[in-house]
Design an enzyme around this catalytic site. Sequence first.
Site, short mmCIF file in Angstrom:
data_model
loop_
_atom_site.label_atom_id
_atom_site.label_comp_id
_atom_site.label_asym_id
_atom_site.label_seq_id
_atom_site.Cartn_x
_atom_site.Cartn_y
_atom_site.Cartn_z
N GLY A 1 -44.94 -10.08 17.26
CA GLY A 1 -43.93 -9.04 17.11
C GLY A 1 -42.87 -9.40 16.10
N HIS B 1 -48.11 -2.86 -0.35
CA HIS B 1 -48.56 -3.06 -1.73
C HIS B 1 -47.35 -3.26 -2.66
N ASP B 2 -46.29 -2.47 -2.43
CA ASP B 2 -45.07 -2.60 -3.25
C ASP B 2 -44.42 -3.97 -3.04
N TRP C 1 -45.48 -1.07 16.05
CA TRP C 1 -46.68 -1.31 15.24
C TRP C 1 -47.28 -2.68 15.51
N GLY D 1 -71.35 14.92 0.42
CA GLY D 1 -70.91 15.36 1.75
C GLY D 1 -71.21 14.35 2.83
N GLY E 1 -39.00 -2.85 8.79
CA GLY E 1 -40.40 -3.13 8.50
C GLY E 1 -40.52 -4.12 7.35
N SER E 2 -40.33 -3.63 6.13
CA SER E 2 -40.41 -4.52 4.96
C SER E 2 -39.28 -5.53 4.95
N GLU F 1 -48.79 -6.47 6.89
CA GLU F 1 -48.70 -7.82 6.29
C GLU F 1 -48.03 -7.77 4.93
P1 TGC Z 1 -36.10 -14.27 1.43
O1 TGC Z 1 -34.64 -14.46 1.15
O2 TGC Z 1 -37.05 -14.15 0.28
O3 TGC Z 1 -36.63 -15.47 2.34
C1 TGC Z 1 -35.97 -15.82 3.56
C2 TGC Z 1 -36.31 -17.28 3.87
O4 TGC Z 1 -37.72 -17.40 4.10
C3 TGC Z 1 -38.30 -18.33 3.15
N1 TGC Z 1 -39.62 -17.84 2.82
C4 TGC Z 1 -40.74 -18.38 3.28
N2 TGC Z 1 -40.95 -19.45 4.04
C5 TGC Z 1 -42.23 -19.76 4.37
N3 TGC Z 1 -43.28 -19.01 3.96
C6 TGC Z 1 -43.10 -17.92 3.20
N4 TGC Z 1 -44.12 -17.16 2.85
C7 TGC Z 1 -41.79 -17.55 2.82
N5 TGC Z 1 -41.26 -16.55 2.09
C8 TGC Z 1 -39.93 -16.73 2.11
C9 TGC Z 1 -37.34 -18.32 1.98
O5 TGC Z 1 -37.43 -19.51 1.25
C10 TGC Z 1 -36.00 -18.20 2.70
O6 TGC Z 1 -35.70 -19.46 3.25
P2 TGC Z 1 -34.15 -19.93 3.39
O7 TGC Z 1 -34.25 -21.30 3.99
O8 TGC Z 1 -33.61 -19.89 1.99
O9 TGC Z 1 -33.50 -18.92 4.30
O10 TGC Z 1 -36.23 -13.06 2.43
P3 TGC Z 1 -35.95 -11.53 2.20
O11 TGC Z 1 -35.12 -11.06 3.35
O12 TGC Z 1 -35.48 -11.25 0.81
O13 TGC Z 1 -37.42 -10.88 2.39
C11 TGC Z 1 -38.44 -11.23 1.57
C12 TGC Z 1 -39.69 -10.37 1.80
C13 TGC Z 1 -39.40 -8.92 1.56
C14 TGC Z 1 -40.71 -10.87 0.82
C15 TGC Z 1 -40.25 -10.57 3.20
O14 TGC Z 1 -39.32 -10.31 4.15
C16 TGC Z 1 -41.54 -9.84 3.42
O15 TGC Z 1 -42.59 -10.42 3.19
N6 TGC Z 1 -41.56 -8.55 3.91
C17 TGC Z 1 -42.75 -7.89 4.35
C18 TGC Z 1 -42.78 -7.90 5.85
C19 TGC Z 1 -44.15 -8.15 6.40
O16 TGC Z 1 -45.06 -8.61 5.73
N7 TGC Z 1 -44.32 -7.87 7.67
C20 TGC Z 1 -45.56 -8.12 8.31
C21 TGC Z 1 -45.44 -7.94 9.80
S1 TGC Z 1 -46.80 -8.63 10.69
C22 TGC Z 1 -48.08 -7.59 10.37
O17 TGC Z 1 -48.02 -6.69 9.60
C23 TGC Z 1 -49.31 -7.90 11.09
S2 TGC Z 1 -50.61 -6.82 10.80
C24 TGC Z 1 -51.79 -7.81 11.46
C25 TGC Z 1 -53.12 -7.29 11.53
O18 TGC Z 1 -53.38 -6.39 12.35
O19 TGC Z 1 -53.98 -7.87 10.80
P1 FAD Z 2 -41.02 0.49 5.25
O1 FAD Z 2 -40.54 -0.90 5.16
O2 FAD Z 2 -40.09 1.51 5.80
O3 FAD Z 2 -41.51 0.96 3.81
C1 FAD Z 2 -41.70 2.33 3.47
C2 FAD Z 2 -42.03 2.38 1.98
O4 FAD Z 2 -40.93 1.88 1.23
C3 FAD Z 2 -43.23 1.53 1.60
O5 FAD Z 2 -43.99 2.18 0.61
C4 FAD Z 2 -42.60 0.27 1.02
O6 FAD Z 2 -43.44 -0.36 0.06
C5 FAD Z 2 -41.35 0.84 0.36
N1 FAD Z 2 -40.29 -0.15 0.20
C6 FAD Z 2 -39.64 -0.83 1.18
N2 FAD Z 2 -38.74 -1.68 0.65
C7 FAD Z 2 -38.81 -1.53 -0.69
C8 FAD Z 2 -38.13 -2.14 -1.81
N3 FAD Z 2 -37.20 -3.09 -1.64
N4 FAD Z 2 -38.47 -1.74 -3.05
C9 FAD Z 2 -39.42 -0.79 -3.24
N5 FAD Z 2 -40.10 -0.18 -2.25
C10 FAD Z 2 -39.79 -0.55 -0.99
N6 FAD Z 2 -46.16 -5.62 12.39
C11 FAD Z 2 -46.04 -6.69 13.21
O7 FAD Z 2 -44.98 -7.32 13.30
N7 FAD Z 2 -47.11 -7.10 13.97
C12 FAD Z 2 -48.31 -6.47 13.94
O8 FAD Z 2 -49.24 -6.88 14.62
C13 FAD Z 2 -48.44 -5.31 13.10
N8 FAD Z 2 -49.60 -4.59 13.10
C14 FAD Z 2 -49.67 -3.40 12.40
C15 FAD Z 2 -50.77 -2.57 12.56
C16 FAD Z 2 -50.82 -1.34 11.90
C17 FAD Z 2 -51.98 -0.42 12.12
C18 FAD Z 2 -49.76 -0.97 11.04
C19 FAD Z 2 -49.78 0.34 10.30
C20 FAD Z 2 -48.66 -1.78 10.89
C21 FAD Z 2 -48.59 -3.00 11.57
N9 FAD Z 2 -47.43 -3.81 11.51
C22 FAD Z 2 -47.31 -4.92 12.32
C23 FAD Z 2 -46.26 -3.35 10.77
C24 FAD Z 2 -46.37 -3.55 9.25
O9 FAD Z 2 -46.22 -4.88 8.89
C25 FAD Z 2 -45.30 -2.65 8.61
O10 FAD Z 2 -45.74 -1.32 8.76
C26 FAD Z 2 -45.08 -2.99 7.16
O11 FAD Z 2 -44.49 -4.27 7.01
C27 FAD Z 2 -44.20 -1.93 6.45
O12 FAD Z 2 -43.06 -1.63 7.20
P2 FAD Z 2 -42.70 -0.08 7.48
O13 FAD Z 2 -43.91 0.58 8.03
O14 FAD Z 2 -41.47 -0.07 8.32
O15 FAD Z 2 -42.41 0.55 6.07
#
Ligand code: TGC
Ligand code: FAD
Length: 392
Positions: free
Chosen positions: A137, A374-375, A169, A348, A144-145, A371
Amino acid sequence: MRPDLFEAPDYYNLDELLSEEHKLVRDAARQWVKRDITPIIEEFAQKAEFPQQIIGGLAEIGAFGPYIPVEYGGAGLDQISYGLIMQEIERGDSGVRSTASVQSSLVMYPIFAYGTEEQRKKYLPKLATGEHMGCFGLTEPDHGSNPSGMVTNFKDKGDHYLLNGAKLWISNSPFADIAIVWAKNEEGRIHGLIVERGMEGFSTPETHNKWSLRASATGELIFDNVKVPKENLLPGKNGLGAPLGCLDSARYGIAWGAIGAAMDCYDTALRYAKERIQFGKPIAATQLQQKKLAEMITEITKAQLLAFRLGQLKNEGRATTAQISMAKRNNVEMAIKIAREARQVLGGMGITGEYSIMRHMMNLESVITYEGTHDIHLLITGADITGHNAFK
Ligand code: TGC
Ligand code: FAD
């Protein structure tokens, strides 16, 4: 659904770069998908239900903790084997791969990497066999992002922590036995907590009406004054880097997994194009369909090379977050474009559940968003090459 006639494309003879162990692991996963996933997956996707009966099989092919050491119940394999397993599972269905990704990289990995020895011994062996399932979680309704803005929090109450907030999610949440939850302490620092089903105030309502990843269960995590024992805090790492470190591992698996979905779409479209006669000849003999198929195999081959090299870097402990981002972004976009083109090759028939393509296409709409969207991955690459962070 039709019989599974899948033949994996390997245009650049990449098999020659794999070890015997890689091929054994890959082939076991491939056979399992043919036997246990293909015959049932369409029905479960149509019903929007996770097929619980596949959990034992996923454990047997090493999909739960492929790279976690054997002493904790993992398979002790290298990163290329992990990637190959994800590729084969996603060839069957992205939702099934999701379940394995979450269990391995988002639940077992943080316990292994940030947990105490007691936590490793208590949780990892049961997660490896699938006796216990987990979820992760991080995402919240309003974050989200930008997970660093999370509001889920815990307070130190002396002999326990009191956890409040909500996650949205969350893959596997409706049936997970444990959840790795990322929450802020009173100083605003992010920590990981192991929350167990049955703790008072903890609930996991399912999210319905998805048109994507229908065979994967998704839900919420709700914490209403949940008392979490202090020994359930992951002490090894805190700050946003802790969950992001887990995402590195899961995103790497997705970079391989997406190739599986693309291979299945390409293989299906190629076979169909050779068999489908229009205007007195196979549609495969027309230039327009050849263009589609030739571009598909070119993009798959490029993605395979990207994933293989990334696997080598990961094995050496040298793969960077930005390199992993590039592979996740490229390979998922490649797969979704191939799914869209492949669907058209089938005319189709491409929209029916007789073939896997439409299901892959809809699944990939989630894979391109979760995870890191794309953006976001483009911005990670942008920041890495320019030195300027454009997120904020
Ligand atoms: P930012 O200032 O860049 O970084 C904060 C701190 O984190 C460190 N860091 C990392 N450390 C280890 N591994 C990495 N990959 C790291 N990336 C960054 C960084 O050095 C910093 O450390 P410190 O000590 O200076 O504090 O953070 P930000 O707030 O600007 O955010 C950066 C951003 C946007 C790239 C990040 O937050 C991000 O990746 N956002 C996307 C969120 C995301 O991917 N959510 C996924 C949720 S889980 C999920 O979707 C599961 S789906 C699973 C499935 O069903 O398969
Ligand atoms: P938002 O962050 O609101 O983004 C909306 C749009 O704005 C996107 O197009 C994004 O690219 C764009 N955007 C956001 N910020 C910027 C920026 N700075 N500049 C330009 N464009 C931007 N999460 C978990 O923690 N655990 C899970 O197990 C998990 N499983 C998932 C399973 C499914 C089926 C789905 C759909 C999602 C899951 N997620 C999970 C959540 C997933 O990681 C988030 O949906 C994802 O990180 C995007 O967050 P959001 O949906 O809130 O979109």
